[in-house]
Design a protein around this motif. Structure first.
Motif, PDB file in Angstrom:
ATOM      1  N   LYS A 243       0.833  -1.210   0.000  1.00 40.73           N
ATOM      2  CA  LYS A 243       0.000   0.000   0.000  1.00 40.73           C
ATOM      3  C   LYS A 243       0.866   1.258   0.000  1.00 40.73           C
ATOM      4  N   ALA A 244       1.921   1.269   0.804  1.00 40.95           N
ATOM      5  CA  ALA A 244       2.805   2.436   0.867  1.00 40.95           C
ATOM      6  C   ALA A 244       3.500   2.675  -0.468  1.00 40.95           C
ATOM      7  N   LEU A 245       3.987   1.625  -1.103  1.00 39.58           N
ATOM      8  CA  LEU A 245       4.663   1.773  -2.394  1.00 39.58           C
ATOM      9  C   LEU A 245       3.680   2.268  -3.463  1.00 39.58           C
ATOM     10  N   GLN A 246       2.479   1.733  -3.447  1.00 39.05           N
ATOM     11  CA  GLN A 246       1.450   2.162  -4.397  1.00 39.05           C
ATOM     12  C   GLN A 246       1.165   3.657  -4.223  1.00 39.05           C
ATOM     13  N   THR A 247       1.041   4.100  -2.996  1.00 38.64           N
ATOM     14  CA  THR A 247       0.763   5.511  -2.710  1.00 38.64           C
ATOM     15  C   THR A 247       1.896   6.397  -3.202  1.00 38.64           C
ATOM     16  N   ILE A 248       3.134   6.004  -2.954  1.00 35.85           N
ATOM     17  CA  ILE A 248       4.297   6.789  -3.389  1.00 35.85           C
ATOM     18  C   ILE A 248       4.303   6.924  -4.914  1.00 35.85           C
ATOM     19  N   VAL A 249       4.089   5.828  -5.607  1.00 39.33           N
ATOM     20  CA  VAL A 249       4.093   5.860  -7.079  1.00 39.33           C
ATOM     21  C   VAL A 249       2.928   6.693  -7.603  1.00 39.33           C
ATOM     22  N   GLU A 250       1.760   6.549  -6.996  1.00 39.99           N
ATOM     23  CA  GLU A 250       0.608   7.346  -7.423  1.00 39.99           C
ATOM     24  C   GLU A 250       0.859   8.846  -7.230  1.00 39.99           C
ATOM     25  N   GLN A 251       1.532   9.210  -6.142  1.00 42.41           N
ATOM     26  CA  GLN A 251       1.863  10.618  -5.913  1.00 42.41           C
ATOM     27  C   GLN A 251       2.792  11.138  -7.002  1.00 42.41           C
ATOM     28  N   ALA A 252       3.774  10.341  -7.385  1.00 41.76           N
ATOM     29  CA  ALA A 252       4.690  10.750  -8.456  1.00 41.76           C
ATOM     30  C   ALA A 252       3.946  10.889  -9.777  1.00 41.76           C
ATOM     31  N   MET A 253       3.050   9.953 -10.054  1.00 38.31           N
ATOM     32  CA  MET A 253       2.306   9.998 -11.315  1.00 38.31           C
ATOM     33  C   MET A 253       1.344  11.185 -11.363  1.00 38.31           C
ATOM     34  N   ALA A 254       0.861  11.612 -10.210  1.00 36.84           N
ATOM     35  CA  ALA A 254      -0.015  12.788 -10.165  1.00 36.84           C
ATOM     36  C   ALA A 254       0.781  14.079 -10.305  1.00 36.84           C
ATOM     37  N   ARG A 255       2.034  14.041  -9.898  1.00 43.01           N
ATOM     38  CA  ARG A 255       2.856  15.247  -9.887  1.00 43.01           C
ATOM     39  C   ARG A 255       3.570  15.504 -11.209  1.00 43.01           C
ATOM     40  N   TRP A 256       3.944  14.436 -11.911  1.00 42.66           N
ATOM     41  CA  TRP A 256       4.653  14.551 -13.180  1.00 42.66           C
ATOM     42  C   TRP A 256       3.904  13.787 -14.260  1.00 42.66           C
ATOM     43  N   THR A 257       4.166  14.145 -15.502  1.00 44.71           N
ATOM     44  CA  THR A 257       3.565  13.453 -16.636  1.00 44.71           C
ATOM     45  C   THR A 257       4.433  12.244 -16.959  1.00 44.71           C
ATOM     46  N   LEU A 258       4.002  11.080 -16.483  1.00 49.65           N
ATOM     47  CA  LEU A 258       4.756   9.843 -16.658  1.00 49.65           C
ATOM     48  C   LEU A 258       3.975   8.868 -17.524  1.00 49.65           C
ATOM     49  N   LEU A 259       4.699   8.131 -18.330  1.00 53.12           N
ATOM     50  CA  LEU A 259       4.091   7.106 -19.165  1.00 53.12           C
ATOM     51  C   LEU A 259       4.127   5.740 -18.489  1.00 53.12           C
ATOM     52  N   ASP A 260       5.125   5.533 -17.623  1.00 52.02           N
ATOM     53  CA  ASP A 260       5.240   4.256 -16.923  1.00 52.02           C
ATOM     54  C   ASP A 260       6.151   4.420 -15.719  1.00 52.02           C
ATOM     55  N   VAL A 261       5.954   3.577 -14.730  1.00 45.93           N
ATOM     56  CA  VAL A 261       6.814   3.494 -13.548  1.00 45.93           C
ATOM     57  C   VAL A 261       7.017   2.023 -13.243  1.00 45.93           C
ATOM     58  N   GLN A 262       8.265   1.653 -12.974  1.00 47.15           N
ATOM     59  CA  GLN A 262       8.608   0.296 -12.552  1.00 47.15           C
ATOM     60  C   GLN A 262       9.345   0.415 -11.218  1.00 47.15           C
TER      61      GLN A 262
ATOM     62  N   ARG B  79       9.591   6.685   3.909  1.00 51.54           N
ATOM     63  CA  ARG B  79       8.194   6.395   4.225  1.00 51.54           C
ATOM     64  C   ARG B  79       7.761   4.956   3.966  1.00 51.54           C
ATOM     65  N   ALA B  80       8.547   4.192   3.260  1.00 50.37           N
ATOM     66  CA  ALA B  80       8.168   2.799   2.995  1.00 50.37           C
ATOM     67  C   ALA B  80       8.550   1.931   4.192  1.00 50.37           C
ATOM     68  N   PRO B  81       7.658   1.048   4.617  1.00 51.33           N
ATOM     69  CA  PRO B  81       7.919   0.231   5.813  1.00 51.33           C
ATOM     70  C   PRO B  81       8.818  -0.981   5.521  1.00 51.33           C
ATOM     71  N   PHE B  82      10.117  -0.690   5.423  1.00 50.76           N
ATOM     72  CA  PHE B  82      11.143  -1.729   5.331  1.00 50.76           C
ATOM     73  C   PHE B  82      12.063  -1.555   6.524  1.00 50.76           C
ATOM     74  N   TRP B  83      12.547  -2.660   7.067  1.00 51.38           N
ATOM     75  CA  TRP B  83      13.493  -2.626   8.169  1.00 51.38           C
ATOM     76  C   TRP B  83      14.720  -3.426   7.764  1.00 51.38           C
ATOM     77  N   LYS B  84      15.904  -2.800   7.923  1.00 49.62           N
ATOM     78  CA  LYS B  84      17.157  -3.410   7.492  1.00 49.62           C
ATOM     79  C   LYS B  84      18.013  -3.763   8.703  1.00 49.62           C
ATOM     80  N   ARG B  85      18.506  -4.986   8.681  1.00 51.92           N
ATOM     81  CA  ARG B  85      19.422  -5.466   9.725  1.00 51.92           C
ATOM     82  C   ARG B  85      20.708  -5.916   9.049  1.00 51.92           C
ATOM     83  N   GLU B  86      21.831  -5.321   9.456  1.00 50.91           N
ATOM     84  CA  GLU B  86      23.129  -5.641   8.868  1.00 50.91           C
ATOM     85  C   GLU B  86      23.899  -6.625   9.736  1.00 50.91           C
TER      86      GLU B  86
END
Length: 161
Positions: free
Chosen positions: A59-78, A119-126
């Protein structure tokens, strides 16, 4: 638009090439690849473990990509992000954008990464010689994020660059 969270390795070049595809309107493709480093904060890193909550992360990743697509004229996002065990030198994340003009592609890719880092919910352990440690958020990542709400240089839909 394609968003994937997976454990398996991926080929960033393959993902970048998918962005152009058959869309002849694409004038620019921008890509970012993040890799696992063999050091961090002055210590050697033997590997990294990434955790996430699948529904929340998607859900967080979808929201981030949707915000970018609303802000800029994009043809695709991967966007692809790995989880699980990773070794130094392996790609962790790929963000790619396609647009008619370079400005939108560059800005959107950077925007997505800045939001992803903070803002994306990832946790990294090294894994280090001193033992395992969680990777803490960095002030520099928050500062990078702040400029998107402060800056008027970015976000002009239909820009011609």
């Amino acid at each position: 638009m394609r968003i994937v969270v997976q454990q398996a390795a991926f080929d960033p070049g393959e993902w970048l090439n998918r962005l152009h595809g058959d869309n002849r309107g694409t004038g620019a493709v921008s890509g970012f690849v993040g890799y696992v480093r063999d050091y961090n904060e002055g210590a050697a890193v033997a590997g990294m473990w990434l955790e996430h909550y699948p529904g929340m992360t998607d859900k967080a990743l979808q929201t981030i990509v949707e915000q970018a697509m609303a802000r800029w004229t994009l043809l695709d996002v991967q966007l692809i992000h790995r989880v699980g065990q990773l070794e130094p030198g392996e790609p962790i994340v790929f963000v790619g954008t396609a647009s008619a003009h370079r400005h939108d592609a560059f800005a959107a890719t950077e925007f997505i990464m800045d939001y992803l880092k903070t803002r994306a919910p990832f946790w990294k352990r090294e894994a280090t010689p001193q033992g395992e440690r969680w990777v803490e958020a960095r002030d520099s990542d928050e500062q990078a994020l702040a400029r998107w709400s402060e800056s008027r240089l970015f976000g002009s839909r239909g820009s011609e660059s």
